[in-house]
Design a protein around this motif. Structure first.
Motif, mmCIF file in Angstrom:
data_model
loop_
_atom_site.group_PDB
_atom_site.id
_atom_site.type_symbol
_atom_site.label_atom_id
_atom_site.label_comp_id
_atom_site.label_asym_id
_atom_site.label_seq_id
_atom_site.Cartn_x
_atom_site.Cartn_y
_atom_site.Cartn_z
ATOM 1 N N PHE A 48 0.840 -1.198 0.000
ATOM 2 C CA PHE A 48 0.000 0.000 0.000
ATOM 3 C C PHE A 48 0.873 1.244 0.000
ATOM 4 O O PHE A 48 2.029 1.217 0.437
ATOM 5 N N PHE A 49 0.304 2.333 -0.518
ATOM 6 C CA PHE A 49 1.002 3.618 -0.536
ATOM 7 C C PHE A 49 -0.027 4.728 -0.348
ATOM 8 O O PHE A 49 -1.224 4.530 -0.597
ATOM 9 N N PRO A 50 0.420 5.909 0.088
ATOM 10 C CA PRO A 50 -0.514 7.022 0.246
ATOM 11 C C PRO A 50 -0.713 7.757 -1.072
ATOM 12 O O PRO A 50 0.258 8.110 -1.761
ATOM 13 N N GLY A 51 -1.963 7.976 -1.447
ATOM 14 C CA GLY A 51 -2.249 8.805 -2.602
ATOM 15 C C GLY A 51 -1.836 10.242 -2.349
ATOM 16 O O GLY A 51 -1.269 10.584 -1.302
ATOM 17 N N TRP A 52 -2.150 11.104 -3.289
ATOM 18 C CA TRP A 52 -1.684 12.498 -3.191
ATOM 19 C C TRP A 52 -2.169 13.182 -1.915
ATOM 20 O O TRP A 52 -1.504 14.060 -1.366
ATOM 21 N N ASP A 53 -3.332 12.728 -1.381
ATOM 22 C CA ASP A 53 -3.913 13.340 -0.179
ATOM 23 C C ASP A 53 -3.835 12.405 1.022
ATOM 24 O O ASP A 53 -4.494 12.632 2.036
ATOM 25 N N GLY A 54 -3.057 11.329 0.908
ATOM 26 C CA GLY A 54 -2.924 10.378 2.003
ATOM 27 C C GLY A 54 -3.879 9.210 1.952
ATOM 28 O O GLY A 54 -3.803 8.312 2.805
ATOM 29 N N ALA B 64 -8.738 2.336 -1.514
ATOM 30 C CA ALA B 64 -9.894 2.977 -0.881
ATOM 31 C C ALA B 64 -10.876 3.452 -1.939
ATOM 32 O O ALA B 64 -10.489 3.845 -3.045
ATOM 33 N N LYS B 65 -12.149 3.420 -1.572
ATOM 34 C CA LYS B 65 -13.227 3.861 -2.453
ATOM 35 C C LYS B 65 -14.052 4.927 -1.719
ATOM 36 O O LYS B 65 -15.197 4.668 -1.324
ATOM 37 N N PRO B 66 -13.500 6.101 -1.510
ATOM 38 C CA PRO B 66 -14.247 7.138 -0.782
ATOM 39 C C PRO B 66 -15.591 7.417 -1.450
ATOM 40 O O PRO B 66 -15.723 7.388 -2.678
ATOM 41 N N GLN B 67 -16.585 7.690 -0.633
ATOM 42 C CA GLN B 67 -17.931 7.966 -1.145
ATOM 43 C C GLN B 67 -18.195 9.461 -1.301
ATOM 44 O O GLN B 67 -19.197 9.856 -1.897
ATOM 45 N N ASP B 68 -17.307 10.284 -0.789
ATOM 46 C CA ASP B 68 -17.456 11.735 -0.829
ATOM 47 C C ASP B 68 -16.852 12.279 -2.119
ATOM 48 O O ASP B 68 -15.682 12.014 -2.426
ATOM 49 N N LEU C 61 -6.692 10.954 -10.453
ATOM 50 C CA LEU C 61 -6.000 9.700 -10.761
ATOM 51 C C LEU C 61 -4.565 9.962 -11.206
ATOM 52 O O LEU C 61 -3.653 9.181 -10.883
ATOM 53 N N THR C 62 -4.355 11.044 -11.939
ATOM 54 C CA THR C 62 -2.991 11.411 -12.314
ATOM 55 C C THR C 62 -2.207 11.861 -11.094
ATOM 56 O O THR C 62 -1.026 11.512 -10.937
ATOM 57 N N ASP C 63 -2.847 12.634 -10.214
ATOM 58 C CA ASP C 63 -2.178 13.026 -8.969
ATOM 59 C C ASP C 63 -1.695 11.790 -8.210
ATOM 60 O O ASP C 63 -0.557 11.746 -7.717
ATOM 61 N N ASP C 64 -2.561 10.783 -8.100
ATOM 62 C CA ASP C 64 -2.202 9.562 -7.376
ATOM 63 C C ASP C 64 -1.078 8.813 -8.081
ATOM 64 O O ASP C 64 -0.172 8.271 -7.427
ATOM 65 N N ALA C 65 -1.123 8.737 -9.416
ATOM 66 C CA ALA C 65 -0.088 8.015 -10.161
ATOM 67 C C ALA C 65 1.267 8.697 -10.003
ATOM 68 O O ALA C 65 2.300 8.029 -9.844
ATOM 69 N N LEU C 66 1.275 10.014 -10.030
ATOM 70 C CA LEU C 66 2.528 10.743 -9.811
ATOM 71 C C LEU C 66 3.020 10.547 -8.382
ATOM 72 O O LEU C 66 4.229 10.424 -8.136
ATOM 73 N N ALA C 67 2.080 10.478 -7.421
ATOM 74 C CA ALA C 67 2.455 10.216 -6.035
ATOM 75 C C ALA C 67 3.049 8.817 -5.890
ATOM 76 O O ALA C 67 3.964 8.603 -5.081
#
Length: 257
Positions: free
Chosen positions: A8-14, A69-73, A82-88
């Protein structure tokens, strides 16, 4: 070949996001399509092929997909998340000299990553075209998914809606998260695509409705090559010619010989 392992890894916002790893060697990041997960690379045998060619295959589950994670908000899905997360992901692993590839939505993210400054040594874009890259949230598989989700739970037994919903449930699709993912996609102008200098292979099924648009993407990318393989959008990744073309390209050989 040993099966993949999950980390697991943290996305751009954790946000907690998952990824799979297979093999040893040169890093190869692979991004999957919408409404599936990183397991698509194993299901089609591609992860094992690329690992066998000397790659450490790194396969994240996009936000809202797979084991991630599948946030509902809706606030958890800002534009181009998704690009932010991939770069992270690339930053988290400290990747500098690596290769990059994606299929369908994953291919679109590959293009967007490079537009935003990612510099893999080589990249491949599968099953994707310029029309979708230009189109923001309104094009591609998104419209069909939205229709299916809008009718969630209403399909009569044996209907197309009911069959689509059974497939979606088996794929682990979360309807709320999927709509948020679709809403997060952004349009990218052709002029920005033209600034990408990474050698890129665009590979598409001959019977894929996106084949013409894939050719347009090749025209827009300064250092791109097009290879067509047997199959349509769903079956092309399983064609042996897909793995062969990508493997040759990543090795620096002419693809699709």
């Amino acid at each position: 070949m040993a099966p993949s392992t999950v980390a697991f890894f943290p996305g751009w916002d954790g946000t907690r996001l998952a990824y799979r790893v297979m093999g040893e060697g040169r890093p190869l990041v692979l991004l999957h399509g919408v409404a599936v997960a990183s397991t698509m690379w194993e299901r089609h045998g591609l992860a094992e092929v690329f690992a066998g060619l000397g790659h450490r295959v790194l396969m994240p589950d996009l936000r809202g997909h797979g084991l991630s994670a599948k946030p509902q908000d809706a606030a958890a899905y800002p534009p181009d998340v998704l690009t932010d997360d991939a770069l992270a992901f690339v930053e988290h692993l400290g990747l500098v000299d690596y290769d990059l590839g994606g299929y369908s939505l994953g291919g679109r993210i590959v293009v967007q990553m490079m537009v935003r400054g990612a510099t893999p040594a080589r990249a491949f874009v599968g099953g994707q075209g310029l029309r979708e890259v230009n189109g923001g949230v309104a094009t591609g598989a998104g419209a069909q998914l939205r229709r299916m989700i809008a009718g969630w739970g209403t399909g009569a037994p044996g209907s197309e809606q009911e069959r689509s919903e059974r497939w979606a449930r088996a794929s682990g699709l979360d309807p709320v998260a999927t709509v948020h993912v679709l809403n997060s996609l952004v349009a990218t102008a052709t002029e920005r695509v033209g600034g990408v200098e990474v050698p890129t292979l665009v590979v598409v099924g001959r019977d894929d409705p996106r084949a013409a648009s894939a050719a347009e993407l090749v025209d827009a990318l300064p250092e791109a090559t097009l290879v067509e393989v047997p199959g349509d959008h769903g079956t092309a990744p399983a064609a042996p010619q897909f793995a062969t073309a990508v493997g040759q390209f990543l090795a620096g050989e002419p693809a699709g010989r």
